[in-house]
Design an enzyme around this catalytic site. Sequence first.
Site, PDB file in Angstrom:
ATOM      1  N   CYS A   1       0.763  -1.284  -0.070  1.00  9.05           N
ATOM      2  CA  CYS A   1       0.018  -0.098   0.069  1.00  9.05           C
ATOM      3  C   CYS A   1       0.800   1.069  -0.006  1.00  9.05           C
ATOM      4  O   CYS A   1       1.730   1.403   0.725  1.00  9.05           O
ATOM      5  CB  CYS A   1      -0.894  -0.084   1.341  1.00  9.05           C
ATOM      6  N   TRP A  18      -7.633  -6.442   5.796  1.00 16.04           N
ATOM      7  CA  TRP A  18      -6.325  -6.748   5.460  1.00 16.04           C
ATOM      8  C   TRP A  18      -6.133  -8.048   6.500  1.00 16.04           C
ATOM      9  O   TRP A  18      -6.613  -7.947   7.467  1.00 16.04           O
ATOM     10  CB  TRP A  18      -5.554  -5.772   5.855  1.00 16.04           C
ATOM     11  N   THR A  59      -8.613   0.135   6.799  1.00  9.89           N
ATOM     12  CA  THR A  59      -7.337   0.736   6.232  1.00  9.89           C
ATOM     13  C   THR A  59      -6.033   0.555   6.715  1.00  9.89           C
ATOM     14  O   THR A  59      -5.898   0.334   7.877  1.00  9.89           O
ATOM     15  CB  THR A  59      -7.674   1.995   5.337  1.00  9.89           C
ATOM     16  N   VAL A  60      -4.966   0.560   5.936  1.00  7.85           N
ATOM     17  CA  VAL A  60      -3.604   0.679   6.437  1.00  7.85           C
ATOM     18  C   VAL A  60      -2.823   1.935   5.771  1.00  7.85           C
ATOM     19  O   VAL A  60      -3.288   2.394   4.784  1.00  7.85           O
ATOM     20  CB  VAL A  60      -2.572  -0.538   6.050  1.00  7.85           C
ATOM     21  N   TYR A 118      -5.400   6.664  -9.242  1.00 12.60           N
ATOM     22  CA  TYR A 118      -6.474   5.881  -8.933  1.00 12.60           C
ATOM     23  C   TYR A 118      -7.665   6.525  -9.691  1.00 12.60           C
ATOM     24  O   TYR A 118      -8.563   5.550 -10.074  1.00 12.60           O
ATOM     25  CB  TYR A 118      -7.121   6.066  -7.461  1.00 12.60           C
TER      26      TYR A 118
END
Length: 334
Positions: free
Chosen positions: A44, A77, A111-112, A175
Site C-alpha cells: 500500500c 487486510w 485501511t492501512v 486511482y
Amino acid sequence: MSYVNPKGEFDRDTDYITTRITRDGRDGYPVEPGRYRLVVARACPWANRAIIVRRLLGLEDAFSIGFCGPTHDERSWTFDLDPGGVDPVLKIPRLQDAYFRRDPDYPKGITVPAFVDVPTGAVVTNDFAQMTLDMSTEWTEFHRDGAPQLYPEEHRDEIDEVAKRIYTEVNNGVYRCGFAGSQGAYDKAYDRLFTALDWLSERLSDRRYLGGDTITEADVRLFTTLARFDPVYHGHFKCNRSKLAEMPVLWAYARDLFQTPGFGDTTDFEQIKHHYYEVHTDINPTGVVPKGPDLSNWLTSHGREALGGRPFGDGTPPGPTREGERVPEGHGAG
C-alpha cells in the site's frame, strides 16, 4: 472505502479516524514508547509512507510494526505472512478485529496504515496523512541521533502546499484514472495526472528535492506513487502517456530517493504487483500478475548529486534495516 460516482469519477472516502497520538495526550493517547503498534502493508502506498518515515526517524524502538500480506478480501487486510496467520503482538488474524475493538459497528473501510493501542487492542487512528506528520513533530523525544527534519517548521507552509497538490493530482490521480467508470472521467483524470507530473518535473529540474536541498515529508509522499508507476499504474491503471522511465527528471529523482537508505530498502515490488493485480478484480478479472518490468534499472546512476543538496540535512542516514523488517530477498530491485 471508495466508489465511482454517477459521472464515472472515482471518489476516495477520506473520513478517517482522526484521533491523534500526541505528546500531551489530549485525545487520550499520549506518546509512550512500546504502547502502540503500527500496522502496515508493504503493497500500500499510504502505508509505505509510514514505513519510510519510521525508519528515517529511527522510531523502531518507540513503536513496533506489524505487516499484513499483500492481498485482502472484502472484509479486511490479514496477517497471512505471520505464523498461523495471526499477528504475534496483537494476537488477531484480521486488522478489522482492531477496528471493531474500537467501534463494534465500524462502518468504514479497514485501511492501512493504522496505529493500534496494544493494551486495549483497539485502533487509535488510520489518518495516514497526519500520522507521518505526528511522527516528525510529536515523537521527537524518541527520534534517533541524526534524524532528519522531514517537516521543518520554517518550511511547513510550502511542504503542505506541495503535498496537497501531490495528493489530489498524483497520489489519488492514478486511482482516478484506474477506477474511472466512463471515458470522459478517464480522459479528464489522465490529463490532470500528467499536467501535475509535468509540473513536478519542472519543479525538480533545478532542485534536488521538492523542498530544496534536503528530503522532506513531500518527497516521501511522492516517492511511493513513483515507485509503483511502471510496475502497476502505467498498465493496470492506464496511466500510459509515458512510463516513469521515460520522464527524465522524475526518473532520475525517483532513483536518487530509491538509492537513499529508507526508500528502496522499504519497497517490495513483488507485494506491490500481487496486491494491485489480484485485489482489483474489477480491473483485472483474471488475477494474472505480470512478470515485468525489469527493475534492475532502479539501481543505475541518476546524476542528481550534481544539483548539490544533502539528503538528511545536518542529520545522518539511518542504519541497516532491522532483522524481521527487511524486504524479502528478490522482492526489491536488481
